[in-house]
Design an enzyme around this catalytic site. Structure first.
Site, PDB file in Angstrom:
ATOM      1  N   LYS A 143     -26.894   2.950 -42.563  1.00 28.91           N
ATOM      2  CA  LYS A 143     -27.699   3.827 -43.422  1.00 28.91           C
ATOM      3  C   LYS A 143     -27.091   3.749 -44.817  1.00 28.91           C
ATOM      4  O   LYS A 143     -25.967   4.194 -45.045  1.00 28.91           O
ATOM      5  CB  LYS A 143     -27.716   5.268 -42.923  1.00 28.91           C
ATOM      6  CG  LYS A 143     -28.662   6.145 -43.751  1.00 28.91           C
ATOM      7  CD  LYS A 143     -28.742   7.561 -43.202  1.00 28.91           C
ATOM      8  CE  LYS A 143     -29.787   8.369 -43.980  1.00 28.91           C
ATOM      9  NZ  LYS A 143     -29.433   8.536 -45.408  1.00 28.91           N
ATOM     10  N   GLU A 224     -13.985   9.728 -41.200  1.00 31.39           N
ATOM     11  CA  GLU A 224     -12.840   9.918 -42.078  1.00 31.39           C
ATOM     12  C   GLU A 224     -13.312  10.853 -43.176  1.00 31.39           C
ATOM     13  O   GLU A 224     -14.229  10.524 -43.924  1.00 31.39           O
ATOM     14  CB  GLU A 224     -12.381   8.568 -42.625  1.00 31.39           C
ATOM     15  CG  GLU A 224     -11.053   8.652 -43.352  1.00 31.39           C
ATOM     16  CD  GLU A 224     -11.196   8.291 -44.800  1.00 31.39           C
ATOM     17  OE1 GLU A 224     -11.248   9.242 -45.615  1.00 31.39           O
ATOM     18  OE2 GLU A 224     -11.250   7.101 -45.125  1.00 31.39           O
ATOM     19  N   CYS A 261      -9.696   8.555 -50.983  1.00 30.11           N
ATOM     20  CA  CYS A 261      -9.376   9.487 -49.892  1.00 30.11           C
ATOM     21  C   CYS A 261      -7.869   9.651 -49.731  1.00 30.11           C
ATOM     22  O   CYS A 261      -7.418  10.536 -49.009  1.00 30.11           O
ATOM     23  CB  CYS A 261     -10.005   9.016 -48.585  1.00 30.11           C
ATOM     24  SG  CYS A 261      -9.771   7.275 -48.253  1.00 30.11           S
TER      25      CYS A 261
END
Length: 485
Positions: A143, A224, A261
């Site tokens: 997606k 995550e 991150c």
């Protein structure tokens, strides 16, 4: 393809055909497909870089490097798959003929991958999730992230060209474009989907996890979801490295406009003259630093809202603000400070602010630092800015930290993630939904496999990984001995 909910069933039926094709291939054949995809991505010309630059505002040099990393990921994972490492073939035969047991790992089934915004190549359409799932023998439905649709389409086209040239069915890889949350929900809920991979916010990852667990047949979600990646400053190290550390820390905090991150959003040290001098050095580094555009307006708005909330909390003071050359368009970096006593009574201060934001926490002693470490949620990384002498004097902190993170650093900065076998990019909840796995490095393949055991089957019907004669020449554990025999 532009998708609506009426097309999802067709996409998944094609993905099931693609999955069955991959299941009939052996590890060497799958690796060849992965090499072909890597080559097709490598041959993409400047239009890919230019398109990604326009859609994400990421610098051209950064995008060139990320493209090279993406190609390397496909080849590195293919190298690992080809060895049979993740097949984990085991053969146990009773010398008296009482049993013949053989076990290996096979793909879970079609995998839905949600593209990430902050790495349009390496963590998005053609990123590590897609590569590791195909390496495991799973078809993939991506997606696309709505913030870089044109970039995503260019990458999807490259993958599909490689699949076509290889002679595999289209359903090995599908590309879904939709900004509808409903389409994402339908994909996760579809009975043919067997796993989900996601990199993004806690809110998004947890919503997908909850949805997957509410299915009649729950499936794994490997999400995550971010981290504050705290750095714990210890005294002996800081004595000789104060100025260098300040420069390193601000550089890491601002890297990529803080949109990693592994961004080190929390810095913890001991109160006193040494920490005061460090704060002054940090202020000097930050006040002359400028940032850039964030990936899209949604991330910028979220960053501005969250950092404004942080400075409203009791006991939080502003240390320094970065330059704000283009208000309303560029992100302005912010460094704030608080006492550990205030943080311990307000856990919200330890929540992630995605962007160039740092919180400096002052602890009165090692007991207070220990209490703060114990209060931490799961993290992707924890760093000790420490000397060996510091670690010997703080072994309890070191022991606690191992239960709180996926990667524990001795000095250095957590930004920069090597694509290696020994890399662990993940951590205890809420950093990720399953701390047993990594989303970076060849071991990412492990997320999408499951074991199956064959008992007393004729040799010709067994997968090649388990057949007598070892036709693939992979390492296998035969009667408790590793061998290629």
């Amino acid at each position: 393809m532009d998708s609506n909910k009426n097309e999802i069933d067709h996409v998944l039926k094609q993905a099931e055909v693609g999955f069955q094709f991959l299941q009939q291939s052996d590890v060497i054949e799958r690796a060849e497909l992965m090499y072909a995809i890597a080559t097709e991505i490598e041959t993409l010309d400047e239009i890919l870089i230019e398109t990604a630059h326009l859609e994400t505002a990421l610098p051209l040099a950064r995008l060139q490097g990320e493209k090279a990393r993406t190609v390397n990921q496909w080849r590195r994972y293919a190298d690992a798959v080809k060895t049979g490492l993740y097949s984990e073939a085991r053969i146990d035969r009773d010398p008296n003929g009482q049993f013949d047991l053989r076990k290996y790992n096979k793909g879970l089934g079609p995998v839905v991958v949600f593209g990430a915004s902050n790495f349009p190549f390496a963590f998005s359409t053609a990123g590590g999730d897609t590569a590791s799932a195909i390496g495991a023998g799973c078809s993939v439905i991506v997606k696309a992230h709505p913030a870089h649709l044109k970039t995503s389409q260019l990458m999807a086209d490259a993958i599909q060209r490689a699949i076509s040239k290889y002679g595999a069915p289209d359903g090995v890889f599908s590309h879904v474009i939709s900004d509808s949350f409903t389409i994402g929900q339908q994909l996760v809920s579809h009975k043919l989907v067997k796993a989900v991979a996601f990199t993004g916010s806690f809110r998004g990852g947890k919503a997908l996890f909850d949805l997957a667990q509410s299915r009649p047949d729950p499936i794994p979600v490997f999400a995550e979801m971010g981290s504050v990646n705290p750095i714990f400053l210890l005294s002996d190290y800081l004595t000789n490295n104060l100025e260098a550390f300040a420069k390193q820390y601000i550089g890491s905090l601002l890297l990529g406009v803080g949109q990693f991150c592994t961004n080190p959003g929390v810095l913890v040290g001991f109160s006193g003259e040494q920490l005061d001098r460090l704060k002054l050095a940090l202020k000097n580094e930050l006040k002359s630093a400028s940032t850039g555009k964030m990936l899209h307006t949604g991330i910028l708005e979220s960053y501005n809202r969250l950092k404004s909330e942080m400075v409203q909390y009791e006991g939080v003071g502003i240390l320094e603000e970065g330059q704000d050359n283009t208000p309303g368009e560029f992100a302005q970096a912010l460094l704030v400070e608080a006492q550990a006593t205030q943080v311990l009574t307000n856990p919200k201060l330890l929540e992630e602010v995605f962007g160039p934001f740092g919180l400096v926490i002052s602890c009165s002693d090692q007991a207070e630092m220990k209490a703060l470490l114990e209060q931490l949620d799961g993290q992707i990384t924890i760093t000790f800015a420490a000397s060996e002498k510091d670690i010997r004097e703080c072994t309890e902190l070191f022991a606690i930290a191992q239960d709180k993170c996926g990667r524990l650093l001795f000095q250095g900065m957590p930004t920069g993630v090597e694509v290696q076998y020994a890399m662990q990019h993940g951590g205890p909840f809420p950093a990720t939904t399953d701390p047993r796995f990594t989303s970076v490095g060849p071991d990412a393949v492990k997320r999408f496999i499951r074991p199956i055991s064959f008992q007393n089957w004729p040799n010709e019907f067994l997968p090649k990984e388990l057949q007598d004669g070892n036709p693939l020449q992979i390492d296998r554990l035969i009667n408790q001995q590793w061998t290629k025999a």
